[in-house]
Design a protein around this motif. Structure first.
Motif, mmCIF file in Angstrom:
data_model
loop_
_atom_site.group_PDB
_atom_site.id
_atom_site.type_symbol
_atom_site.label_atom_id
_atom_site.label_comp_id
_atom_site.label_asym_id
_atom_site.label_seq_id
_atom_site.Cartn_x
_atom_site.Cartn_y
_atom_site.Cartn_z
ATOM 1 N N ALA A 1 26.835 77.209 18.003
ATOM 2 C CA ALA A 1 26.801 77.532 19.434
ATOM 3 C C ALA A 1 27.371 78.916 19.716
ATOM 4 N N PHE B 1 25.665 86.069 24.556
ATOM 5 C CA PHE B 1 25.749 86.161 26.018
ATOM 6 C C PHE B 1 26.841 87.137 26.438
ATOM 7 N N LEU C 1 26.792 74.933 28.621
ATOM 8 C CA LEU C 1 25.863 74.473 27.585
ATOM 9 C C LEU C 1 26.576 74.363 26.241
ATOM 10 N N ALA C 2 27.336 75.387 25.902
ATOM 11 C CA ALA C 2 28.074 75.371 24.644
ATOM 12 C C ALA C 2 29.105 74.259 24.628
ATOM 13 N N TYR D 1 24.930 81.733 18.149
ATOM 14 C CA TYR D 1 23.607 81.905 18.762
ATOM 15 C C TYR D 1 23.605 81.870 20.300
ATOM 16 N N ILE D 2 24.690 81.375 20.916
ATOM 17 C CA ILE D 2 24.667 81.211 22.378
ATOM 18 C C ILE D 2 25.752 82.040 23.070
ATOM 19 N N THR D 3 27.029 81.694 22.814
ATOM 20 C CA THR D 3 28.093 82.297 23.622
ATOM 21 C C THR D 3 28.339 83.780 23.303
ATOM 22 N N VAL E 1 25.954 79.193 30.491
ATOM 23 C CA VAL E 1 26.044 79.376 29.040
ATOM 24 C C VAL E 1 27.285 78.681 28.479
#
Length: 203
Positions: free
Chosen positions: A136, A144, A92-93, A139-141, A89
């Motif tokens: 990022a 998570f 990716l970010a 919606y991502i880090t 994750v």
């Protein structure tokens, strides 16, 4: 005619091999730099600066945006394979945010290879980086990390460094946004200082 075609093909292969070698070297260098994380007392403790975008930006200025993306990708794959602390994750970010910085910067510079073009490219790159960083992280880090730590604890940890942080939106606004602006600025300054010295070697 066939000899000319063969010669052209050989030159193309040599050029491709040289480019691949340069990208590989810059990718490994970016990965090594990525391992050095610099904490900043005025940001939450989980935000540390690494300067691994410098080789990608130099590669983008010299070899084009495709090379810059490749360097970012290989760097993060190497980090994922050797460290793997976030299940991919974080990598990716880092790839998305880093690419958002170096790609527009290199495109603008390659269209206008002047000091003004470089500065304009890096400024646009920083703005693009900030926007992608917001996306990022939102919606991502952060989603998570909330699987392992409640958001209120993340906010409390962040508020210890900046009292203006009281929720997720202010965390992004007062931590991630200035962090990416600072990081992009530092990377841009260092790249500006060393690019002219390194570009003849890469070319």
């Amino acid at each position: 005619m066939s000899n000319k075609i063969t010669l052209t093909g050989q030159m193309t292969q040599k050029t491709s091999a040289k480019t691949l070698t340069k990208v590989s070297i810059l990718s490994v260098l970016a990965y090594i730099i990525m391992l050095v994380e610099i904490p900043l007392f005025f940001f939450p403790s989980f935000l540390t600066i690494d300067l691994s975008d410098i080789p990608a930006l130099i590669g983008g200025f010299t070899l084009g945006p495709g090379a810059a993306i490749a360097i970012q990708l290989v760097k993060n794959i190497l980090h994922l394979v050797t460290k793997n602390t976030t299940g991919g994750v974080g990598e990716l970010a880092n790839f998305l945010v880093g690419s958002a910085f170096v790609v527009p910067a290199s495109i603008i510079y390659l269209k206008n290879k002047t000091k003004h073009g470089a500065v304009l490219g890096m400024v646009v790159g920083i703005l693009s980086m900030v926007i992608m960083g917001v996306i990022a992280n939102y919606y991502i880090t952060l989603p998570f990390y909330t699987k392992f730590m409640p958001m209120d604890k993340i906010i409390a940890m962040s508020a210890a460094a900046n009292g203006a942080i009281v929720d997720m939106k202010t965390l992004i606004l007062y931590a991630f946004v200035p962090f990416n602006i600072l990081k992009g600025t530092v990377v841009s300054i260092i790249t500006g200082l060393f690019y002219k010295k390194l570009s003849p070697i890469l070319k």
